[in-house]
Design an enzyme around this catalytic site. Structure first.
Site, PDB file in Angstrom:
ATOM      1  N   CYS A   6       0.842  -1.199   0.000  1.00  0.00           N
ATOM      2  CA  CYS A   6       0.000   0.000   0.000  1.00  0.00           C
ATOM      3  C   CYS A   6       0.879   1.251   0.000  1.00  0.00           C
ATOM      4  O   CYS A   6       1.855   1.327   0.766  1.00  0.00           O
ATOM      5  CB  CYS A   6      -0.892  -0.013   1.237  1.00  0.00           C
ATOM      6  SG  CYS A   6      -1.779   1.534   1.531  1.00  0.00           S
ATOM      7  N   HIS A  34       1.964  -8.287  13.580  1.00  0.00           N
ATOM      8  CA  HIS A  34       1.157  -7.864  12.442  1.00  0.00           C
ATOM      9  C   HIS A  34       2.051  -7.767  11.208  1.00  0.00           C
ATOM     10  O   HIS A  34       3.194  -7.312  11.280  1.00  0.00           O
ATOM     11  CB  HIS A  34       0.510  -6.512  12.741  1.00  0.00           C
ATOM     12  CG  HIS A  34      -0.518  -6.104  11.738  1.00  0.00           C
ATOM     13  ND1 HIS A  34      -0.196  -5.495  10.547  1.00  0.00           N
ATOM     14  CD2 HIS A  34      -1.875  -6.205  11.749  1.00  0.00           C
ATOM     15  CE1 HIS A  34      -1.296  -5.239   9.873  1.00  0.00           C
ATOM     16  NE2 HIS A  34      -2.325  -5.678  10.573  1.00  0.00           N
ATOM     17  N   GLU A  36       2.130  -5.808   8.660  1.00  0.00           N
ATOM     18  CA  GLU A  36       2.633  -4.470   8.339  1.00  0.00           C
ATOM     19  C   GLU A  36       3.770  -4.066   9.277  1.00  0.00           C
ATOM     20  O   GLU A  36       4.777  -3.484   8.845  1.00  0.00           O
ATOM     21  CB  GLU A  36       1.497  -3.447   8.431  1.00  0.00           C
ATOM     22  CG  GLU A  36       1.946  -2.031   8.110  1.00  0.00           C
ATOM     23  CD  GLU A  36       0.864  -1.001   8.361  1.00  0.00           C
ATOM     24  OE1 GLU A  36       1.217   0.155   8.664  1.00  0.00           O
ATOM     25  OE2 GLU A  36      -0.336  -1.343   8.249  1.00  0.00           O
ATOM     26  N   CYS A 105      -4.083   5.281   8.118  1.00  0.00           N
ATOM     27  CA  CYS A 105      -4.744   5.233   6.817  1.00  0.00           C
ATOM     28  C   CYS A 105      -6.057   6.004   6.882  1.00  0.00           C
ATOM     29  O   CYS A 105      -6.849   5.836   7.825  1.00  0.00           O
ATOM     30  CB  CYS A 105      -4.989   3.767   6.457  1.00  0.00           C
ATOM     31  SG  CYS A 105      -6.142   3.493   5.105  1.00  0.00           S
ATOM     32  N   SER A 133      -7.131  -9.107  10.624  1.00  0.00           N
ATOM     33  CA  SER A 133      -7.130  -7.709  10.178  1.00  0.00           C
ATOM     34  C   SER A 133      -7.240  -6.785  11.384  1.00  0.00           C
ATOM     35  O   SER A 133      -8.256  -6.789  12.092  1.00  0.00           O
ATOM     36  CB  SER A 133      -8.292  -7.453   9.211  1.00  0.00           C
ATOM     37  OG  SER A 133      -8.480  -6.062   9.000  1.00  0.00           O
ATOM     38  N   SER A 134      -6.220  -5.980  11.611  1.00  0.00           N
ATOM     39  CA  SER A 134      -6.209  -5.082  12.765  1.00  0.00           C
ATOM     40  C   SER A 134      -7.338  -4.069  12.683  1.00  0.00           C
ATOM     41  O   SER A 134      -8.048  -3.828  13.664  1.00  0.00           O
ATOM     42  CB  SER A 134      -4.857  -4.366  12.844  1.00  0.00           C
ATOM     43  OG  SER A 134      -4.833  -3.458  13.921  1.00  0.00           O
ATOM     44  N   SER A 177      -9.835  -3.185   3.558  1.00  0.00           N
ATOM     45  CA  SER A 177      -9.470  -3.926   2.354  1.00  0.00           C
ATOM     46  C   SER A 177     -10.436  -5.062   2.028  1.00  0.00           C
ATOM     47  O   SER A 177     -10.173  -5.870   1.141  1.00  0.00           O
ATOM     48  CB  SER A 177      -8.047  -4.498   2.491  1.00  0.00           C
ATOM     49  OG  SER A 177      -7.956  -5.347   3.617  1.00  0.00           O
TER      50      SER A 177
END
Length: 219
Positions: A6, A34, A36, A105, A133-134, A177
């Site tokens: 991203c 996580h 990311e 984000c 998914s956080s 997402s």
């Protein structure tokens, strides 16, 4: 091979490298394990980044002495909690630098605001998103914090008809997402299972941010 990172996460990577090259030690606000967070930490040599998760960590974290500090954040955190952590860091390390609102984000923040509004109008909240998914998990937690039944579902197969007993109004949201088709499948399931269902869209704001495709796909 295509780089599907991203652009907002890439921005965090660039910030981390910029701070490192300037000689700063970096504090990363995020969740251990996580994807990311692991990717961001992996951009720099071992020991260049210290990971913290919450305000308590901010108050107790140990950092190298006689070194300037900077902070960056995971992009999918709680807006409110991230602000509190940043305040705690600035209180303890007045010269630390970083973005006032973190690197969150825009889609994550928008969904959190929308869910808070939605929770005022519904009896139960369904969040469509992956279990790991956080940002999806945070949406479900917001519903629970508002005192309503809330469930995180990966697909329509996770729905339980028993959840809907004594429920008149259901709110549906999704992780940043999650494909729209998965959300629509949930709507269709509810319409099929229960009679006289009325569907209404809650529009908090319209997102119009667009990112370019990788060059290989543009060609």
């Amino acid at each position: 091979m295509l780089d599907a990172t991203c652009p907002l996460v890439l921005k965090v990577h660039y910030s981390a490298k910029r701070h490192y090259n300037a000689g700063r030690h970096i504090i990363l606000i995020g969740h251990a394990g996580h994807a990311e967070v692991e990717g961001t930490i992996g951009q720099l040599p071992d020991g260049a980044i210290t990971l913290i998760r919450n305000e308590e960590d901010a108050e107790t974290v140990r950092v190298p002495e006689n070194k300037e500090l900077a902070y960056i954040t995971q992009t999918t955190l709680s807006v409110a909690e991230t602000r509190k952590i940043i305040v705690a860091l600035k209180r303890r390390f007045p010269s630390i630098i970083g973005p006032d609102a973190g690197d969150l984000c825009y889609a994550t923040g928008n969904r959190q605001a929308a869910v808070l509004d939605l929770c005022k109008q519904v009896d139960m909240l369904l969040v469509v998103g992956a279990k790991n998914s956080s940002n999806s998990s945070r949406l479900m937690e917001l519903g629970l914090e508002q005192g309503i039944k809330s469930h995180l579902i990966a697909t329509v197969k996770d729905l339980d008809e028993n959840w809907f007993q004594d429920i008149e109004t259901v709110g549906i949201s999704s992780g940043a997402s999650a494909p729209e088709v998965l959300v629509q499948e949930v709507v269709d399931w509810i319409k099929e299972k229960f009679s006289s269902v009325e569907v209404e869209n809650l529009v908090k704001l319209i997102e119009n941010t667009k990112f370019n495709l990788p060059k290989a796909l543009q060609d």
